[in-house]
Design a protein around this motif. Structure first.
Motif, short mmCIF file in Angstrom:
data_model
loop_
_atom_site.label_atom_id
_atom_site.label_comp_id
_atom_site.label_asym_id
_atom_site.label_seq_id
_atom_site.Cartn_x
_atom_site.Cartn_y
_atom_site.Cartn_z
N ALA A 193 -15.59 2.69 -7.07
CA ALA A 193 -15.65 2.99 -5.63
C ALA A 193 -15.33 4.45 -5.35
CB ALA A 193 -14.67 2.10 -4.88
N MET A 194 -16.03 4.99 -4.36
CA MET A 194 -15.73 6.34 -3.88
C MET A 194 -15.73 6.30 -2.35
SD MET A 194 -17.51 10.05 -4.65
CE MET A 194 -19.01 9.79 -3.71
N PHE A 195 -14.78 7.00 -1.77
CA PHE A 195 -14.70 7.10 -0.31
C PHE A 195 -14.69 8.56 0.08
CE2 PHE A 195 -11.87 7.37 3.55
CZ PHE A 195 -12.82 6.91 4.45
N ILE A 196 -15.63 8.94 0.94
CA ILE A 196 -15.68 10.30 1.48
C ILE A 196 -15.22 10.25 2.93
CG2 ILE A 196 -17.11 12.28 2.07
CD1 ILE A 196 -18.83 11.73 -0.34
N ASN A 197 -14.11 10.88 3.20
CA ASN A 197 -13.54 10.94 4.54
C ASN A 197 -13.91 12.27 5.20
OD1 ASN A 197 -11.49 9.95 6.63
ND2 ASN A 197 -10.62 11.95 6.09
N GLY A 198 -13.95 12.25 6.52
CA GLY A 198 -14.23 13.49 7.25
C GLY A 198 -13.81 13.37 8.70
N GLU A 204 0.92 12.30 -2.00
CA GLU A 204 1.29 12.98 -0.76
C GLU A 204 1.57 14.45 -1.03
OE1 GLU A 204 4.35 12.52 3.05
OE2 GLU A 204 4.79 11.48 1.17
N GLN A 205 2.23 14.74 -2.15
CA GLN A 205 2.54 16.12 -2.51
C GLN A 205 1.27 16.93 -2.80
OE1 GLN A 205 3.80 13.22 -3.59
NE2 GLN A 205 5.56 13.55 -4.95
N GLN A 206 0.17 16.23 -3.09
CA GLN A 206 -1.10 16.90 -3.41
C GLN A 206 -2.00 17.04 -2.19
OE1 GLN A 206 -2.69 14.48 -6.58
NE2 GLN A 206 -1.31 15.34 -8.11
N GLY A 207 -1.54 16.57 -1.03
CA GLY A 207 -2.30 16.76 0.20
C GLY A 207 -3.09 15.57 0.68
N LEU A 208 -3.04 14.45 -0.05
CA LEU A 208 -3.75 13.25 0.41
C LEU A 208 -2.85 12.49 1.38
CD1 LEU A 208 -6.17 11.34 0.28
CD2 LEU A 208 -5.14 10.26 -1.73
N THR A 209 -3.26 12.39 2.63
CA THR A 209 -2.43 11.73 3.64
C THR A 209 -2.47 10.22 3.46
OG1 THR A 209 -4.21 11.50 5.28
CG2 THR A 209 -2.95 13.58 5.28
N PHE A 210 -1.44 9.55 3.98
CA PHE A 210 -1.40 8.09 3.88
C PHE A 210 -2.53 7.47 4.69
CE2 PHE A 210 -0.04 3.90 5.42
CZ PHE A 210 0.11 3.26 4.20
N GLU A 211 -2.87 8.06 5.82
CA GLU A 211 -3.95 7.51 6.66
C GLU A 211 -5.27 7.43 5.89
OE1 GLU A 211 -6.19 8.39 10.93
OE2 GLU A 211 -4.95 9.94 10.00
N VAL A 212 -5.61 8.50 5.19
CA VAL A 212 -6.85 8.53 4.41
C VAL A 212 -6.75 7.58 3.22
CG1 VAL A 212 -8.40 9.97 3.02
CG2 VAL A 212 -7.44 10.85 5.16
N PHE A 213 -5.60 7.59 2.55
CA PHE A 213 -5.40 6.71 1.40
C PHE A 213 -5.52 5.24 1.82
CE2 PHE A 213 -2.44 4.12 -1.16
CZ PHE A 213 -3.02 4.27 -2.41
N GLU A 214 -4.93 4.89 2.94
CA GLU A 214 -4.99 3.49 3.40
C GLU A 214 -6.43 3.07 3.70
OE1 GLU A 214 -2.50 0.72 6.52
OE2 GLU A 214 -3.20 2.67 7.22
N LYS A 215 -7.22 3.96 4.31
CA LYS A 215 -8.63 3.66 4.55
C LYS A 215 -9.36 3.43 3.23
CE LYS A 215 -9.73 6.13 8.85
NZ LYS A 215 -10.51 7.26 9.40
N ALA A 216 -9.14 4.35 2.29
CA ALA A 216 -9.81 4.25 1.00
C ALA A 216 -9.43 2.96 0.29
CB ALA A 216 -9.45 5.46 0.14
N MET A 217 -8.15 2.59 0.33
CA MET A 217 -7.69 1.37 -0.31
C MET A 217 -8.26 0.14 0.36
SD MET A 217 -5.93 1.37 -3.06
CE MET A 217 -5.48 -0.36 -2.91
N THR A 218 -8.32 0.16 1.69
CA THR A 218 -8.89 -0.98 2.42
C THR A 218 -10.34 -1.20 2.01
OG1 THR A 218 -7.41 -0.59 4.30
CG2 THR A 218 -9.37 -1.92 4.71
N GLY A 219 -11.11 -0.12 1.95
CA GLY A 219 -12.51 -0.23 1.53
C GLY A 219 -12.65 -0.68 0.09
N TYR A 220 -11.81 -0.12 -0.78
CA TYR A 220 -11.85 -0.52 -2.19
C TYR A 220 -11.63 -2.02 -2.34
CZ TYR A 220 -10.31 -1.28 -6.98
OH TYR A 220 -10.16 -1.78 -8.25
N LEU A 221 -10.63 -2.54 -1.64
CA LEU A 221 -10.30 -3.96 -1.75
C LEU A 221 -11.42 -4.83 -1.18
CD1 LEU A 221 -6.55 -3.62 -0.74
CD2 LEU A 221 -7.39 -4.36 -2.99
N VAL A 234 0.84 -1.20 0.00
CA VAL A 234 0.00 0.00 0.00
C VAL A 234 0.87 1.25 0.00
CG1 VAL A 234 -1.72 1.33 1.30
CG2 VAL A 234 -1.94 -1.15 1.11
N ARG A 235 1.96 1.23 0.76
CA ARG A 235 2.87 2.38 0.79
C ARG A 235 3.57 2.57 -0.57
NH1 ARG A 235 3.67 4.71 5.67
NH2 ARG A 235 2.84 3.56 7.47
N ASP A 236 3.90 1.47 -1.22
CA ASP A 236 4.50 1.56 -2.55
C ASP A 236 3.54 2.20 -3.55
OD1 ASP A 236 6.82 0.39 -1.62
OD2 ASP A 236 6.39 -1.60 -2.45
#
Length: 277
Positions: free
Chosen positions: A246-251, A80-97, A70-72
């Protein structure tokens, strides 16, 4: 008289021999100590010829391998340079999978991430192509008017709440409504967004989602709960993500939970999917 001389000579010879032994003994001892023992030499040669003999075997756990993959992917997407944190990305990826394993998403391998923990003045929507490891879109997106001003702070699944709803969605079909071309969203998180279709929470374009609106008002305009898009990008985004992606809305809501955040299912799905590794 001759006998006495012989005795004296013998005593002198003995004394001389003892002195000689005392002088030679330290050299013999030193030479003995300096000579290496045979057994240690044999062990040293064995170790040199087979250096792996004593190396411990390190087992890589499934969780460690999953985290690395997931980190790769996060690194390759350069979000990351665009402001998407790894924490949010990991959640989104977990849900997608999890959604992929459940057969709820198509083979487009697209994941849309919306992070409402960021201000509306910041680009906080990403459409990620997980197959090609590219960001297809990165743009502004509006939240519901009753969720907050520039920052979204409260969320709801209730009809007429005019608030955004958190969680995982699966895109459905297009239609033309009062906002023009729009895309239906089916919420799959019970208690958080499952009323989305009934509330008409959809993807659509809006004039109030623009840099110009931000310059004039200090924030984006707000919707009735829809993730509204910029007018100049809404058609391309709707066309790309429509049809069971898939779409994930974080808040910022610590109470949020989802059955689709099952790490065991995500690990098995990712490690079995060679296209994403």
């Amino acid at each position: 008289m001759m006998e006495n001389i012989s005795v004296v000579r013998r005593q002198r010879l003995k004394l001389k021999s003892r002195r000689m032994v005392r002088r030679v003994l330290p050299f013999v001892a030193a030479l003995f100590m300096a000579t290496p023992m045979a057994a240690p030499v044999t062990r040293s040669k064995a170790a040199a010829t087979n250096p792996k003999t004593h190396l411990p075997k390190v087992a890589v756990s499934k969780a460690t391998l999953f985290d690395q993959k997931v980190r790769d992917l996060y690194r390759d997407l350069q979000v990351e340079q665009q402001g998407l944190t790894f924490e949010v990305f990991e959640k989104a990826m977990t849900g997608y999978l999890n959604l992929e394993e459940a057969g709820k998403v198509s083979d487009k391998q697209l994941l849309t991430v919306v992070d409402f923990s960021l201000p509306s003045t910041q680009k906080r929507l990403w459409v990620l192509d997980l197959g090609s490891k590219q960001v297809k879109f990165h743009t502004l997106v509006a939240h519901g008017r009753n969720s907050g001003e520039n920052m979204a702070t409260t969320f709801s699944n209730e009809n007429e709440s005019n608030k955004s709803s958190l969680g995982f969605y699966v895109t459905e079909g297009e239609y033309v409504g009062k906002h023009g071309r729009s895309l239906k969203l089916a919420g799959v998180d019970e208690g958080y967004n499952t009323n989305a279709l009934m509330r008409s929470v959809v993807m659509h374009g809006a004039d109030y989602v623009s840099e110009e609106f931000i310059r004039q008002n200090g924030r984006l305009g707000r919707s009735l709960g829809c993730p509204a898009l910029p007018m100049d990008q809404k058609d391309a985004i709707i066309e790309a993500v429509g049809g069971q992606t898939a779409m994930f809305i974080n808040g910022p809501d610590s109470r949020y939970s989802s059955k689709y955040l099952n790490q065991d299912v995500a690990m098995s799905t990712l490690l079995d999917n060679s296209q994403m590794i």
